[in-house]
Design a protein around this motif. Structure first.
Motif, PDB file in Angstrom:
ATOM      1  N   ALA A   1       0.820  -1.215   0.000  1.00 18.35           N
ATOM      2  CA  ALA A   1       0.000   0.000   0.000  1.00 18.35           C
ATOM      3  C   ALA A   1       0.854   1.266   0.000  1.00 18.35           C
ATOM      4  CB  ALA A   1      -0.928  -0.007   1.204  1.00 18.35           C
ATOM      5  N   LEU A   2       1.924   1.286   0.806  1.00 19.15           N
ATOM      6  CA  LEU A   2       2.765   2.478   0.880  1.00 19.15           C
ATOM      7  C   LEU A   2       3.508   2.737  -0.420  1.00 19.15           C
ATOM      8  CD1 LEU A   2       4.240   2.196   4.491  1.00 19.15           C
ATOM      9  CD2 LEU A   2       2.600   3.884   3.648  1.00 19.15           C
ATOM     10  N   ALA A   3       3.772   1.671  -1.191  1.00 19.13           N
ATOM     11  CA  ALA A   3       4.467   1.839  -2.472  1.00 19.13           C
ATOM     12  C   ALA A   3       3.581   2.515  -3.506  1.00 19.13           C
ATOM     13  CB  ALA A   3       4.934   0.481  -2.994  1.00 19.13           C
ATOM     14  N   ARG A   4       2.275   2.499  -3.281  1.00 14.35           N
ATOM     15  CA  ARG A   4       1.343   3.095  -4.244  1.00 14.35           C
ATOM     16  C   ARG A   4       1.021   4.549  -3.917  1.00 14.35           C
ATOM     17  NH1 ARG A   4      -1.298  -1.965  -3.270  1.00 14.35           N
ATOM     18  NH2 ARG A   4      -3.001  -0.918  -2.175  1.00 14.35           N
ATOM     19  N   ARG A   5       1.550   5.040  -2.796  1.00 11.12           N
ATOM     20  CA  ARG A   5       1.239   6.397  -2.377  1.00 11.12           C
ATOM     21  C   ARG A   5       2.293   7.386  -2.871  1.00 11.12           C
ATOM     22  NH1 ARG A   5      -0.865   5.548   3.878  1.00 11.12           N
ATOM     23  NH2 ARG A   5      -2.602   4.157   3.360  1.00 11.12           N
ATOM     24  N   GLU A   6       1.913   8.644  -2.934  1.00 14.80           N
ATOM     25  CA  GLU A   6       2.817   9.715  -3.325  1.00 14.80           C
ATOM     26  C   GLU A   6       3.303  10.443  -2.071  1.00 14.80           C
ATOM     27  OE1 GLU A   6       3.786  10.231  -6.348  1.00 14.80           O
ATOM     28  OE2 GLU A   6       2.305   9.178  -7.592  1.00 14.80           O
ATOM     29  N   GLY A   7       4.313  11.288  -2.239  1.00 17.34           N
ATOM     30  CA  GLY A   7       4.739  12.142  -1.145  1.00 17.34           C
ATOM     31  C   GLY A   7       5.678  11.464  -0.174  1.00 17.34           C
ATOM     32  N   TRP A   8       5.711  12.012   1.051  1.00 19.09           N
ATOM     33  CA  TRP A   8       6.698  11.585   2.040  1.00 19.09           C
ATOM     34  C   TRP A   8       6.535  10.131   2.456  1.00 19.09           C
ATOM     35  CZ3 TRP A   8       5.391   9.724   6.830  1.00 19.09           C
ATOM     36  CH2 TRP A   8       4.085   9.953   7.272  1.00 19.09           C
ATOM     37  N   GLN A   9       5.297   9.617   2.468  1.00 19.20           N
ATOM     38  CA  GLN A   9       5.093   8.222   2.868  1.00 19.20           C
ATOM     39  C   GLN A   9       5.768   7.262   1.883  1.00 19.20           C
ATOM     40  OE1 GLN A   9       0.723   8.510   3.127  1.00 19.20           O
ATOM     41  NE2 GLN A   9       0.915   7.824   5.247  1.00 19.20           N
ATOM     42  N   GLN A  10       5.659   7.592   0.601  1.00 18.77           N
ATOM     43  CA  GLN A  10       6.275   6.747  -0.408  1.00 18.77           C
ATOM     44  C   GLN A  10       7.801   6.856  -0.356  1.00 18.77           C
ATOM     45  OE1 GLN A  10       7.746   6.996  -3.699  1.00 18.77           O
ATOM     46  NE2 GLN A  10       7.269   4.908  -4.318  1.00 18.77           N
ATOM     47  N   VAL A  11       8.318   8.059  -0.128  1.00 17.36           N
ATOM     48  CA  VAL A  11       9.767   8.259  -0.008  1.00 17.36           C
ATOM     49  C   VAL A  11      10.302   7.493   1.205  1.00 17.36           C
ATOM     50  CG1 VAL A  11      11.586   9.955   0.412  1.00 17.36           C
ATOM     51  CG2 VAL A  11       9.733  10.483  -1.192  1.00 17.36           C
ATOM     52  N   LEU A  12       9.580   7.589   2.307  1.00 20.12           N
ATOM     53  CA  LEU A  12       9.985   6.874   3.513  1.00 20.12           C
ATOM     54  C   LEU A  12       9.996   5.376   3.276  1.00 20.12           C
ATOM     55  CD1 LEU A  12      10.679   7.220   6.541  1.00 20.12           C
ATOM     56  CD2 LEU A  12       8.252   6.930   7.030  1.00 20.12           C
ATOM     57  N   TYR A  13       8.964   4.866   2.595  1.00 23.71           N
ATOM     58  CA  TYR A  13       8.896   3.432   2.339  1.00 23.71           C
ATOM     59  C   TYR A  13      10.014   2.994   1.397  1.00 23.71           C
ATOM     60  CZ  TYR A  13       7.068  -1.187   1.343  1.00 23.71           C
ATOM     61  OH  TYR A  13       6.937  -2.557   1.219  1.00 23.71           O
ATOM     62  N   ARG A  14      10.366   3.825   0.415  1.00 20.94           N
ATOM     63  CA  ARG A  14      11.424   3.492  -0.527  1.00 20.94           C
ATOM     64  C   ARG A  14      12.771   3.324   0.163  1.00 20.94           C
ATOM     65  NH1 ARG A  14      11.314   8.007  -5.009  1.00 20.94           N
ATOM     66  NH2 ARG A  14      13.331   7.064  -5.464  1.00 20.94           N
ATOM     67  N   ASN A  15      12.920   3.945   1.319  1.00 19.39           N
ATOM     68  CA  ASN A  15      14.187   3.882   2.060  1.00 19.39           C
ATOM     69  C   ASN A  15      14.036   3.174   3.405  1.00 19.39           C
ATOM     70  OD1 ASN A  15      16.054   5.769   0.359  1.00 19.39           O
ATOM     71  ND2 ASN A  15      14.128   6.882   0.537  1.00 19.39           N
ATOM     72  N   SER A  16      12.939   2.455   3.579  1.00 25.45           N
ATOM     73  CA  SER A  16      12.610   1.904   4.896  1.00 25.45           C
ATOM     74  C   SER A  16      13.574   0.821   5.370  1.00 25.45           C
ATOM     75  CB  SER A  16      11.180   1.356   4.892  1.00 25.45           C
ATOM     76  OG  SER A  16      11.005   0.373   3.878  1.00 25.45           O
ATOM     77  N   LEU A  17      14.155   0.049   4.454  1.00 32.38           N
ATOM     78  CA  LEU A  17      15.049  -1.026   4.874  1.00 32.38           C
ATOM     79  C   LEU A  17      16.322  -0.475   5.502  1.00 32.38           C
ATOM     80  CD1 LEU A  17      15.716  -4.000   5.113  1.00 32.38           C
ATOM     81  CD2 LEU A  17      16.562  -3.958   2.740  1.00 32.38           C
ATOM     82  N   SER A  18      16.965   0.472   4.831  1.00 35.46           N
ATOM     83  CA  SER A  18      18.189   1.052   5.401  1.00 35.46           C
ATOM     84  C   SER A  18      17.877   1.848   6.663  1.00 35.46           C
ATOM     85  CB  SER A  18      18.912   1.923   4.373  1.00 35.46           C
ATOM     86  OG  SER A  18      18.082   2.959   3.914  1.00 35.46           O
ATOM     87  N   ILE A  19      16.737   2.534   6.697  1.00 35.47           N
ATOM     88  CA  ILE A  19      16.350   3.285   7.895  1.00 35.47           C
ATOM     89  C   ILE A  19      16.167   2.344   9.079  1.00 35.47           C
ATOM     90  CG2 ILE A  19      14.482   4.644   8.943  1.00 35.47           C
ATOM     91  CD1 ILE A  19      14.093   5.954   6.179  1.00 35.47           C
ATOM     92  N   ALA A  20      15.500   1.217   8.848  1.00 34.34           N
ATOM     93  CA  ALA A  20      15.256   0.264   9.937  1.00 34.34           C
ATOM     94  C   ALA A  20      16.566  -0.326  10.449  1.00 34.34           C
ATOM     95  CB  ALA A  20      14.327  -0.847   9.454  1.00 34.34           C
ATOM     96  N   LEU A  21      17.449  -0.722   9.537  1.00 37.52           N
ATOM     97  CA  LEU A  21      18.714  -1.332   9.951  1.00 37.52           C
ATOM     98  C   LEU A  21      19.606  -0.339  10.689  1.00 37.52           C
ATOM     99  CD1 LEU A  21      19.442  -3.428   6.745  1.00 37.52           C
ATOM    100  CD2 LEU A  21      18.930  -4.336   9.018  1.00 37.52           C
ATOM    101  N   LEU A  22      19.698   0.883  10.180  1.00 40.52           N
ATOM    102  CA  LEU A  22      20.518   1.888  10.849  1.00 40.52           C
ATOM    103  C   LEU A  22      19.870   2.352  12.153  1.00 40.52           C
ATOM    104  CD1 LEU A  22      21.743   3.898   7.735  1.00 40.52           C
ATOM    105  CD2 LEU A  22      23.075   2.325   9.169  1.00 40.52           C
ATOM    106  N   GLY A  23      18.534   2.313  12.216  1.00 42.28           N
ATOM    107  CA  GLY A  23      17.851   2.596  13.474  1.00 42.28           C
ATOM    108  C   GLY A  23      18.171   1.548  14.531  1.00 42.28           C
ATOM    109  N   LEU A  24      18.209   0.277  14.112  1.00 39.03           N
ATOM    110  CA  LEU A  24      18.584  -0.798  15.031  1.00 39.03           C
ATOM    111  C   LEU A  24      20.041  -0.663  15.466  1.00 39.03           C
ATOM    112  CD1 LEU A  24      16.723  -3.766  13.305  1.00 39.03           C
ATOM    113  CD2 LEU A  24      16.247  -2.849  15.600  1.00 39.03           C
TER     114      LEU A  24
END
Length: 219
Positions: free
Chosen positions: A111-134
């Motif tokens: 669902a997030l991949a189909r959205r525009e704006g910041w939610q889609q940008v965040l989802y596009r980078n969510s894997l690296s964000i999650a790993l670096l957050g951990l």
């Protein structure tokens, strides 16, 4: 059930191995700590008490910290850098995949991949964000666990007053613990990237096909 096990076999084996090894680490670490306490004439810890000590917390999280740092940077760097001949690299000359953008989304896309704006940008980078957050979380827990262990060791050996986590952050002890893990993680990934140029493992997605040329880059 058998189908579910088959579909999830890789993660189940990995997390199963993790549980086995962390339990073994805790048991052996508990024995080591109690041997140290006995040398100073202190009462032994129970196993459950040991799990809350700086000795255990520091040992666990200084390793988690390096793992998440390595994986986070690996995911991020492979988005921009290439290594000719390695299956760990995206193909030479490939910039962005059309499938990475919302206009290529289908009804089966997240669902997030189909959205525009910041939610889609965040989802596009969510894997690296999650790993670096951990990584950041593990770094902080390592710092506090290391501070507790450092203070206890200083008290046992010399009766020195405890120091703050901020003070421990500035010690060579803390950074020695981190660097000895960080360097090994980047060495291991670097070795995988380079060795996979000329070496193969039949059936593994981490390897190029056995008959692929050394110059072939990407999966």
């Amino acid at each position: 059930m058998r189908k579910w096990l088959w579909f999830n076999a890789l993660s189940l084996v990995m997390f199963g191995a993790f549980l086995i090894f962390i339990v073994l680490q805790s048991i052996f670490g508990w024995q080591v700590r109690n041997e140290e306490l006995a040398q100073y004439g202190q009462a032994a810890d129970s196993y459950w008490a040991y799990l809350g000590t700086g000795h255990f917390v520091e040992a666990v999280f200084e390793n988690w910290e390096s793992e998440f740092l390595q994986m986070g940077f690996y995911v991020l760097l492979t988005a921009y850098l290439v290594q000719r001949g390695s299956p760990e690299s995206k193909p030479l000359g490939q910039k962005d995949r059309p499938e990475d953008y919302p206009e290529k989304a289908t009804s089966h896309s997240p669902a997030l991949a189909r959205r525009e704006g910041w939610q889609q940008v965040l989802y596009r980078n969510s894997l690296s964000i999650a790993l670096l957050g951990l990584f950041v979380l593990s770094f902080v827990v390592h710092l506090f666990g290391g501070t507790a262990e450092y203070n206890e060791q200083q008290a046992l050996e010399s009766g020195a007053a405890p120091i703050s986590a901020w003070a421990f952050l500035t010690t060579s002890d803390f950074w020695f613990q981190s660097m000895q893990n960080w360097q090994s993680e980047f060495l291991a990934v670097g070795a995988l990237i380079v060795l996979s140029v000329v070496l193969r493992q039949h059936g593994s997605p981490q390897s190029k096909p056995v008959t692929a040329s050394h110059a072939h880059t990407g999966e």
